[in-house]
Motif scaffolding. Structure first.
Motif, short mmCIF file in Angstrom:
data_model
loop_
_atom_site.label_atom_id
_atom_site.label_comp_id
_atom_site.label_asym_id
_atom_site.label_seq_id
_atom_site.Cartn_x
_atom_site.Cartn_y
_atom_site.Cartn_z
N ALA A 43 0.69 -1.26 0.10
CA ALA A 43 0.03 -0.05 0.15
C ALA A 43 0.88 1.21 0.02
CB ALA A 43 -0.99 0.09 1.23
N VAL A 44 0.57 2.11 -0.91
CA VAL A 44 1.31 3.39 -0.90
C VAL A 44 0.54 4.49 0.04
CG1 VAL A 44 1.91 5.24 -2.48
CG2 VAL A 44 2.17 2.97 -3.26
N VAL A 45 1.36 5.12 0.91
CA VAL A 45 0.93 6.07 2.03
C VAL A 45 1.71 7.13 2.13
CG1 VAL A 45 0.26 3.87 3.33
CG2 VAL A 45 2.55 4.87 3.41
N LEU A 46 1.26 8.22 2.94
CA LEU A 46 1.92 9.38 3.22
C LEU A 46 2.23 9.26 4.79
CD1 LEU A 46 -0.32 12.09 1.49
CD2 LEU A 46 2.20 11.35 0.75
N PRO A 47 3.54 8.87 5.23
CA PRO A 47 4.01 8.77 6.62
C PRO A 47 3.85 9.74 7.42
CG PRO A 47 5.81 8.96 5.29
CD PRO A 47 4.68 9.16 4.49
N ARG A 48 3.53 10.97 6.95
CA ARG A 48 3.51 12.25 7.90
C ARG A 48 4.47 12.42 8.78
NH1 ARG A 48 -1.91 14.07 7.06
NH2 ARG A 48 -0.91 16.03 8.19
N SER A 49 4.29 12.69 10.19
CA SER A 49 5.33 12.82 10.83
C SER A 49 6.04 11.93 11.28
CB SER A 49 4.59 13.73 12.11
OG SER A 49 4.59 14.94 11.79
N SER A 50 5.71 10.60 10.91
CA SER A 50 6.49 9.24 11.35
C SER A 50 7.81 9.37 10.37
CB SER A 50 5.72 8.05 10.93
OG SER A 50 4.83 7.98 12.01
N GLU A 177 13.31 2.69 -2.47
CA GLU A 177 12.45 2.83 -3.53
C GLU A 177 12.21 4.27 -4.13
OE1 GLU A 177 9.20 0.92 -1.69
OE2 GLU A 177 8.34 3.10 -0.86
N VAL A 178 11.64 4.50 -5.29
CA VAL A 178 11.66 5.76 -5.75
C VAL A 178 9.93 6.16 -5.28
CG1 VAL A 178 11.08 7.15 -7.71
CG2 VAL A 178 12.87 5.09 -7.81
N SER A 179 10.24 7.43 -4.83
CA SER A 179 8.90 7.79 -4.27
C SER A 179 7.75 8.37 -5.31
CB SER A 179 8.88 9.26 -3.47
OG SER A 179 7.70 9.85 -2.94
N PRO A 180 6.53 8.08 -5.32
CA PRO A 180 5.95 8.20 -6.59
C PRO A 180 5.43 9.73 -6.54
CG PRO A 180 4.67 7.08 -4.92
CD PRO A 180 6.06 7.03 -4.44
N PHE A 192 6.73 12.86 1.45
CA PHE A 192 7.04 12.01 0.24
C PHE A 192 6.22 10.58 0.61
CE2 PHE A 192 10.67 15.00 0.70
CZ PHE A 192 10.65 15.62 -0.75
N ALA A 193 5.53 10.36 -0.40
CA ALA A 193 4.94 9.00 -0.37
C ALA A 193 5.77 7.70 -0.61
CB ALA A 193 3.82 9.07 -1.29
N GLY A 194 5.51 6.57 0.11
CA GLY A 194 6.13 5.44 -0.26
C GLY A 194 5.30 4.40 0.10
N SER A 195 5.83 3.29 -0.05
CA SER A 195 5.14 1.83 0.35
C SER A 195 5.14 1.59 1.79
CB SER A 195 5.57 0.84 -0.29
OG SER A 195 6.60 0.31 0.10
N MET A 196 4.40 1.02 2.27
CA MET A 196 4.28 0.37 3.98
C MET A 196 5.50 -0.41 4.15
SD MET A 196 1.80 1.29 5.61
CE MET A 196 2.33 0.65 7.17
N THR A 197 6.00 -1.20 2.91
CA THR A 197 7.26 -1.91 3.38
C THR A 197 8.46 -0.96 3.14
OG1 THR A 197 6.27 -4.00 2.29
CG2 THR A 197 8.71 -3.71 2.13
#
Length: 335
Positions: A43-50, A177-180, A192-197
């Motif tokens: 799943a592609v997510v925005l991790p926000r402040s994490s 990974e490359v951020s989408p 920046f967005a990335g996958s859960m993994t």
């Protein structure tokens, strides 16, 4: 094939599970491989402040932190979503002053303090919140430090600014990974967005940083050490990050993010954890991170500090106990 969000947290009232929060959670090991997952690891997510410790990497790896004498307490603050308590506000103001700057240099926006005593004092004094009260002001003080070190322009939150280009490079390096793409966070910086993994892999990379000698890994190890040494700076009194780090049986760095995100960095195990509650509920993210850390043996389920997030009580306006929040049964089962 993508998998659906997994039920992670139940809200019980009387005999019924009245509500259910679903999401994704991934644990990666010291090789960056998925150790365990719930929901969709892709799943592609925005991790926000994490992702704040990732955004703080260029501050340290560039030499800016050392050039400006940034100590571990301030490094923890650079990774923080702080309470806006005096301990945080005073530290950011002092940091800015040493840079020859003030509140106007920040680009995070004004936010009211979450510290009840300071909030009341400011109301009584007729004072308005400033940008230093923003929960991200420590991260932004770090951005300004890097900006000054690079001799770059003042609009450091712009996506094409050298500070944000450095943050993107760091993000793609540690997630492998490359951020989408990105979204603009509450503090106006790109997120920046990335996958859960990818996020779990990044946290495992942080967890093992102390075993490597390259500049970026050394920077990561310093940030992790700072967060663990100063949990009060990472969030604040009463907050899940601070309380659970203090309650842990071993060193662990924890960081919440908006919209139901949470990460954990476990240096002694070389493990990284990332989780996202798909409906964005903070109560569910806090319960899930507590459950995963109990599952791993990092937290004691019987500790009152842990129970406050693992099984918080639900009481009505008369103070009557009407239910509780619980992790899903399979989340606590041993692997």
């Amino acid at each position: 094939m993508s998998r659906s969000p997994h039920p992670l947290v139940e809200i019980h009232r009387g005999p019924l599970a009245e509500s259910v929060h679903a999401g994704h959670a991934v644990i990666c090991d010291d090789t960056g491989a998925v150790h365990q997952a719930w929901g969709d690891p892709d799943a592609v997510v925005l991790p926000r402040s994490s992702a704040k410790m990732i955004q703080a990497l260029p501050l340290v790896a560039s030499g800016a932190a050392d050039a400006f004498g940034i100590d571990p307490r301030r490094l923890a603050l650079a990774c923080a979503s702080h309470q806006g308590a005096p301990i945080h506000v005073d530290a950011v103001n002092a940091w800015l002053a040493e840079l020859g700057l003030d509140d106007d240099a920040l680009r995070c926006g004004a936010q009211g303090t979450r510290d009840p005593d300071l909030k009341l004092a400011m109301i009584r004094a007729g004072e308005s919140p400033c940008q230093v009260h923003n929960n991200c002001s420590g991260k932004h003080a770090g951005f300004l430090t890097l900006t000054k070190h690079l001799g770059a322009g003042p609009e450091y939150v712009e996506p094409d600014h050298p500070v944000q280009r450095a943050c993107l490079e760091a993000f793609e390096t540690v997630t492998d990974e490359v951020s989408p793409g990105f979204g603009i966070d509450g503090c106006s910086a790109p997120n920046f967005a990335g996958s859960m993994t990818g996020m779990a892999r990044a946290m495992a990379w942080f967890a093992t940083a102390h075993t490597r000698d390259d500049a970026l890994s050394k920077a990561a190890a310093r940030l992790v050490e700072a967060m663990i040494a100063h949990p009060e700076m990472v969030a604040g009194e009463g907050r899940a990050c601070t309380r659970l780090m203090r309650a842990a049986r071993e060193p662990v760095a924890l960081k919440t993010g908006a919209e139901g995100f949470f990460i954990a960095i476990l240096p002694q195990r070389g493990l990284g954890v990332a989780l996202k509650i798909t409906d964005g509920a903070t109560r569910a993210a806090e319960c899930t991170i507590a459950a995963i850390l109990v599952r791993l043996g990092v937290l004691n389920a019987a500790d009152p500090e842990v129970k406050a997030f693992l099984n918080p009580e639900i009481r009505n306006w008369r103070g009557l106990l009407t239910g509780e929040i619980r992790p899903s049964t399979d989340l606590l089962k041993l692997a």
